[in-house]
Design a protein around this motif. Structure first.
Motif, PDB file in Angstrom:
ATOM      1  N   GLU A  48      42.478  -9.495  -2.761  1.00 51.90           N
ATOM      2  CA  GLU A  48      41.184 -10.137  -2.523  1.00 51.90           C
ATOM      3  C   GLU A  48      40.698 -10.718  -3.838  1.00 51.90           C
ATOM      4  O   GLU A  48      40.931 -10.138  -4.909  1.00 51.90           O
ATOM      5  CB  GLU A  48      40.180  -9.119  -1.975  1.00 51.90           C
ATOM      6  CG  GLU A  48      40.527  -8.663  -0.579  1.00 51.90           C
ATOM      7  CD  GLU A  48      39.527  -7.680   0.000  1.00 51.90           C
ATOM      8  OE1 GLU A  48      38.635  -7.181  -0.733  1.00 51.90           O
ATOM      9  OE2 GLU A  48      39.639  -7.393   1.212  1.00 51.90           O
ATOM     10  N   TRP A  49      40.007 -11.858  -3.751  1.00 49.28           N
ATOM     11  CA  TRP A  49      39.627 -12.590  -4.957  1.00 49.28           C
ATOM     12  C   TRP A  49      38.322 -13.344  -4.707  1.00 49.28           C
ATOM     13  O   TRP A  49      38.091 -13.845  -3.609  1.00 49.28           O
ATOM     14  CB  TRP A  49      40.734 -13.599  -5.273  1.00 49.28           C
ATOM     15  CG  TRP A  49      40.647 -14.266  -6.603  1.00 49.28           C
ATOM     16  CD1 TRP A  49      40.125 -15.493  -6.876  1.00 49.28           C
ATOM     17  CD2 TRP A  49      41.136 -13.763  -7.849  1.00 49.28           C
ATOM     18  NE1 TRP A  49      40.257 -15.780  -8.204  1.00 49.28           N
ATOM     19  CE2 TRP A  49      40.878 -14.729  -8.825  1.00 49.28           C
ATOM     20  CE3 TRP A  49      41.769 -12.584  -8.218  1.00 49.28           C
ATOM     21  CZ2 TRP A  49      41.228 -14.558 -10.164  1.00 49.28           C
ATOM     22  CZ3 TRP A  49      42.114 -12.415  -9.551  1.00 49.28           C
ATOM     23  CH2 TRP A  49      41.844 -13.392 -10.501  1.00 49.28           C
ATOM     24  N   ILE A  50      37.499 -13.400  -5.735  1.00 45.96           N
ATOM     25  CA  ILE A  50      36.322 -14.268  -5.651  1.00 45.96           C
ATOM     26  C   ILE A  50      36.724 -15.620  -6.215  1.00 45.96           C
ATOM     27  O   ILE A  50      37.174 -15.722  -7.360  1.00 45.96           O
ATOM     28  CB  ILE A  50      35.128 -13.709  -6.447  1.00 45.96           C
ATOM     29  CG1 ILE A  50      34.703 -12.348  -5.911  1.00 45.96           C
ATOM     30  CG2 ILE A  50      33.961 -14.698  -6.399  1.00 45.96           C
ATOM     31  CD1 ILE A  50      33.613 -11.675  -6.723  1.00 45.96           C
ATOM     32  N   HIS A  51      36.614 -16.644  -5.383  1.00 46.54           N
ATOM     33  CA  HIS A  51      36.821 -18.018  -5.824  1.00 46.54           C
ATOM     34  C   HIS A  51      35.455 -18.695  -5.885  1.00 46.54           C
ATOM     35  O   HIS A  51      34.453 -18.127  -5.452  1.00 46.54           O
ATOM     36  CB  HIS A  51      37.734 -18.778  -4.853  1.00 46.54           C
ATOM     37  CG  HIS A  51      39.181 -18.520  -5.097  1.00 46.54           C
ATOM     38  ND1 HIS A  51      39.928 -17.672  -4.320  1.00 46.54           N
ATOM     39  CD2 HIS A  51      40.022 -18.983  -6.047  1.00 46.54           C
ATOM     40  CE1 HIS A  51      41.169 -17.640  -4.766  1.00 46.54           C
ATOM     41  NE2 HIS A  51      41.249 -18.420  -5.818  1.00 46.54           N
ATOM     42  N   LYS A  52      35.444 -19.901  -6.370  1.00 41.41           N
ATOM     43  CA  LYS A  52      34.221 -20.687  -6.335  1.00 41.41           C
ATOM     44  C   LYS A  52      34.566 -22.096  -5.870  1.00 41.41           C
ATOM     45  O   LYS A  52      35.648 -22.610  -6.147  1.00 41.41           O
ATOM     46  CB  LYS A  52      33.519 -20.705  -7.695  1.00 41.41           C
ATOM     47  CG  LYS A  52      34.308 -21.347  -8.800  1.00 41.41           C
ATOM     48  CD  LYS A  52      33.540 -21.344 -10.109  1.00 41.41           C
ATOM     49  CE  LYS A  52      34.353 -22.105 -11.153  1.00 41.41           C
ATOM     50  NZ  LYS A  52      33.669 -22.238 -12.409  1.00 41.41           N
ATOM     51  N   LYS A  53      33.633 -22.642  -5.126  1.00 43.28           N
ATOM     52  CA  LYS A  53      33.810 -24.010  -4.659  1.00 43.28           C
ATOM     53  C   LYS A  53      33.657 -24.957  -5.847  1.00 43.28           C
ATOM     54  O   LYS A  53      33.208 -24.561  -6.921  1.00 43.28           O
ATOM     55  CB  LYS A  53      32.784 -24.334  -3.573  1.00 43.28           C
ATOM     56  CG  LYS A  53      32.994 -23.512  -2.302  1.00 43.28           C
ATOM     57  CD  LYS A  53      32.008 -23.923  -1.222  1.00 43.28           C
ATOM     58  CE  LYS A  53      32.174 -23.078   0.014  1.00 43.28           C
ATOM     59  NZ  LYS A  53      33.381 -23.330   0.765  1.00 43.28           N
ATOM     60  N   PHE A  54      33.978 -26.211  -5.637  1.00 49.09           N
ATOM     61  CA  PHE A  54      33.880 -27.219  -6.687  1.00 49.09           C
ATOM     62  C   PHE A  54      32.448 -27.296  -7.235  1.00 49.09           C
ATOM     63  O   PHE A  54      32.245 -27.562  -8.403  1.00 49.09           O
ATOM     64  CB  PHE A  54      34.339 -28.577  -6.129  1.00 49.09           C
ATOM     65  CG  PHE A  54      34.753 -29.556  -7.185  1.00 49.09           C
ATOM     66  CD1 PHE A  54      35.832 -29.288  -8.007  1.00 49.09           C
ATOM     67  CD2 PHE A  54      34.064 -30.746  -7.344  1.00 49.09           C
ATOM     68  CE1 PHE A  54      36.221 -30.201  -8.983  1.00 49.09           C
ATOM     69  CE2 PHE A  54      34.446 -31.658  -8.314  1.00 49.09           C
ATOM     70  CZ  PHE A  54      35.531 -31.387  -9.139  1.00 49.09           C
ATOM     71  N   ASN A  55      31.457 -26.999  -6.358  1.00 53.05           N
ATOM     72  CA  ASN A  55      30.047 -27.029  -6.775  1.00 53.05           C
ATOM     73  C   ASN A  55      29.598 -25.719  -7.434  1.00 53.05           C
ATOM     74  O   ASN A  55      28.434 -25.569  -7.782  1.00 53.05           O
ATOM     75  CB  ASN A  55      29.143 -27.362  -5.593  1.00 53.05           C
ATOM     76  CG  ASN A  55      29.108 -26.277  -4.528  1.00 53.05           C
ATOM     77  OD1 ASN A  55      29.664 -25.184  -4.702  1.00 53.05           O
ATOM     78  ND2 ASN A  55      28.483 -26.573  -3.410  1.00 53.05           N
ATOM     79  N   GLY A  56      30.502 -24.747  -7.579  1.00 58.65           N
ATOM     80  CA  GLY A  56      30.182 -23.484  -8.245  1.00 58.65           C
ATOM     81  C   GLY A  56      29.810 -22.345  -7.315  1.00 58.65           C
ATOM     82  O   GLY A  56      29.677 -21.203  -7.759  1.00 58.65           O
ATOM     83  N   GLU A  57      29.636 -22.621  -6.021  1.00 57.13           N
ATOM     84  CA  GLU A  57      29.262 -21.580  -5.057  1.00 57.13           C
ATOM     85  C   GLU A  57      30.418 -20.591  -4.867  1.00 57.13           C
ATOM     86  O   GLU A  57      31.532 -20.986  -4.526  1.00 57.13           O
ATOM     87  CB  GLU A  57      28.918 -22.239  -3.718  1.00 57.13           C
ATOM     88  CG  GLU A  57      28.600 -21.268  -2.614  1.00 57.13           C
ATOM     89  CD  GLU A  57      28.470 -21.958  -1.256  1.00 57.13           C
ATOM     90  OE1 GLU A  57      28.546 -21.242  -0.249  1.00 57.13           O
ATOM     91  OE2 GLU A  57      28.318 -23.195  -1.211  1.00 57.13           O
ATOM     92  N   PRO A  58      30.157 -19.283  -5.083  1.00 55.97           N
ATOM     93  CA  PRO A  58      31.236 -18.298  -4.947  1.00 55.97           C
ATOM     94  C   PRO A  58      31.535 -17.962  -3.486  1.00 55.97           C
ATOM     95  O   PRO A  58      30.663 -18.052  -2.632  1.00 55.97           O
ATOM     96  CB  PRO A  58      30.681 -17.067  -5.676  1.00 55.97           C
ATOM     97  CG  PRO A  58      29.203 -17.200  -5.546  1.00 55.97           C
ATOM     98  CD  PRO A  58      28.902 -18.675  -5.521  1.00 55.97           C
ATOM     99  N   PHE A  59      32.776 -17.579  -3.226  1.00 57.35           N
ATOM    100  CA  PHE A  59      33.166 -17.100  -1.903  1.00 57.35           C
ATOM    101  C   PHE A  59      34.366 -16.178  -2.054  1.00 57.35           C
ATOM    102  O   PHE A  59      35.160 -16.307  -2.974  1.00 57.35           O
ATOM    103  CB  PHE A  59      33.458 -18.259  -0.934  1.00 57.35           C
ATOM    104  CG  PHE A  59      34.643 -19.116  -1.310  1.00 57.35           C
ATOM    105  CD1 PHE A  59      35.866 -18.958  -0.680  1.00 57.35           C
ATOM    106  CD2 PHE A  59      34.528 -20.108  -2.278  1.00 57.35           C
ATOM    107  CE1 PHE A  59      36.955 -19.747  -1.006  1.00 57.35           C
ATOM    108  CE2 PHE A  59      35.606 -20.905  -2.618  1.00 57.35           C
ATOM    109  CZ  PHE A  59      36.832 -20.730  -1.983  1.00 57.35           C
ATOM    110  N   TRP A  60      34.460 -15.201  -1.144  1.00 57.41           N
ATOM    111  CA  TRP A  60      35.550 -14.225  -1.155  1.00 57.41           C
ATOM    112  C   TRP A  60      36.741 -14.765  -0.389  1.00 57.41           C
ATOM    113  O   TRP A  60      36.581 -15.378   0.669  1.00 57.41           O
ATOM    114  CB  TRP A  60      35.102 -12.930  -0.492  1.00 57.41           C
ATOM    115  CG  TRP A  60      34.313 -12.028  -1.365  1.00 57.41           C
ATOM    116  CD1 TRP A  60      32.950 -11.969  -1.474  1.00 57.41           C
ATOM    117  CD2 TRP A  60      34.806 -11.030  -2.252  1.00 57.41           C
ATOM    118  NE1 TRP A  60      32.572 -11.006  -2.357  1.00 57.41           N
ATOM    119  CE2 TRP A  60      33.701 -10.404  -2.854  1.00 57.41           C
ATOM    120  CE3 TRP A  60      36.085 -10.594  -2.593  1.00 57.41           C
ATOM    121  CZ2 TRP A  60      33.833  -9.376  -3.777  1.00 57.41           C
ATOM    122  CZ3 TRP A  60      36.213  -9.564  -3.507  1.00 57.41           C
ATOM    123  CH2 TRP A  60      35.095  -8.975  -4.089  1.00 57.41           C
ATOM    124  N   THR A  61      37.933 -14.479  -0.901  1.00 60.79           N
ATOM    125  CA  THR A  61      39.155 -14.859  -0.188  1.00 60.79           C
ATOM    126  C   THR A  61      40.148 -13.709  -0.184  1.00 60.79           C
ATOM    127  O   THR A  61      40.124 -12.847  -1.053  1.00 60.79           O
ATOM    128  CB  THR A  61      39.864 -16.057  -0.865  1.00 60.79           C
ATOM    129  OG1 THR A  61      40.165 -15.725  -2.219  1.00 60.79           O
ATOM    130  CG2 THR A  61      39.032 -17.315  -0.801  1.00 60.79           C
TER     131      THR A  61
END
Length: 190
Positions: free
Chosen positions: A88-101
Motif C-alpha cells: 500500500e502506498w500514498i500517491h499524489k495526483k498531479f495537483n498534489g491531492e493525496p490518495f491511497w493505492t
C-alpha cells in the motif's frame, strides 16, 4: 507466429482497457501507461506522464514516516530480486491531492529489455474507513483501560454488538468529552 501476435494483441487490450492504473517504467522513468493511470493521477495527456517517475506522484514521506524515495527504492529493488511485490502506498495526483493505492510491481521482459509493470488501484475509501475504525478502537480501548467504568463499558459493548447485533461508535474531542452512539436495528412485529 499468429498465436504470438494474438497473445500480444490480447495483452495490449488488457493493458489499455484495465480499470486499474497501469504503467511500464524502465530505468526509473515511465515509458507507457493506460488511460486509467492518467485519470488516476489527474494528467490529461499521455505525453505529460511519460518521462516522469513514480516519485513525481508520491509525497515526501509515507504514512509510516519513511521517506517515499528511500522506501520506494527498497520496494523496487525487492521487485527486481523477487519478481513481484505488493504494498500500500500514498500517491499524489498531479495537483498534489493525496490518495491511497494498492500497488503491484512486476518485473518483466518487454522487447528484450527488463522493465517494471506497475498496477495502481485506488483504495482511498477503504483505507480511510480502516484508519477511522483503528482510531475509534484506540479511543475505546483507552477509555476502557483508563476508566473506572471500563468493565461497564465492556459489558455494554458486548451486549450491544454480540447480543443485539448493533454498533457502538465512540467520538471524542479534546476538551469536549466523549460521546457514544449506539445503533440498533429495529425489527417490526407482524
Amino acid at each position: 507466429m499468429a498465436e504470438t501476435a494474438t497473445q500480444d494483441s490480447g495483452f495490449e487490450t488488457v493493458f489499455r482497457d484495465s480499470k486499474d492504473g497501469l504503467a511500464i517504467f524502465k530505468d526509473g522513468y515511465f515509458v507507457d501507461c493506460n488511460q486509467s493511470m492518467l485519470d488516476l493521477v489527474g494528467v490529461s495527456k499521455r505525453e505529460d506522464f511519460i518521462g516522469l517517475t513514480p516519485f513525481d506522484f508520491s509525497p515526501e514521506f509515507q504514512y509510516d514516516g519513511q521517506s517515499s524515495a528511500d522506501k520506494g527504492m527498497q520496494l523496487i529493488e525487492r521487485c527486481y530480486n523477487e519478481g513481484s511485490v505488493r504494498f500500500e502506498w500514498i500517491h499524489k495526483k498531479f495537483n498534489g491531492e493525496p490518495f491511497w493505492t494498492e500497488v503491484i510491481l512486476t518485473k518483466m521482459v518487454l522487447n528484450g529489455e527488463v522493465v517494471v509493470h506497475a498496477n495502481w488501484r485506488d483504495i482511498s475509501e477503504k483505507k480511510d474507513l480502516e484508519l477511522k475504525i483503528a482510531e475509534q478502537k484506540e479511543t475505546f480501548e483507552t477509555l476502557f483501560n483508563e476508566s473506572l467504568d471500563g468493565l461497564g463499558l465492556n459489558v455494554t459493548y458486548n451486549i450491544v454488538t454480540n447480543v443485539l447485533g448493533g454498533t457502538i461508535e465512540c467520538r471524542s474531542e479534546e476538551g469536549q468529552g466523549v460521546e457514544f452512539l449506539i445503533g440498533l436495528h429495529v425489527k417490526e412485529r407482524a
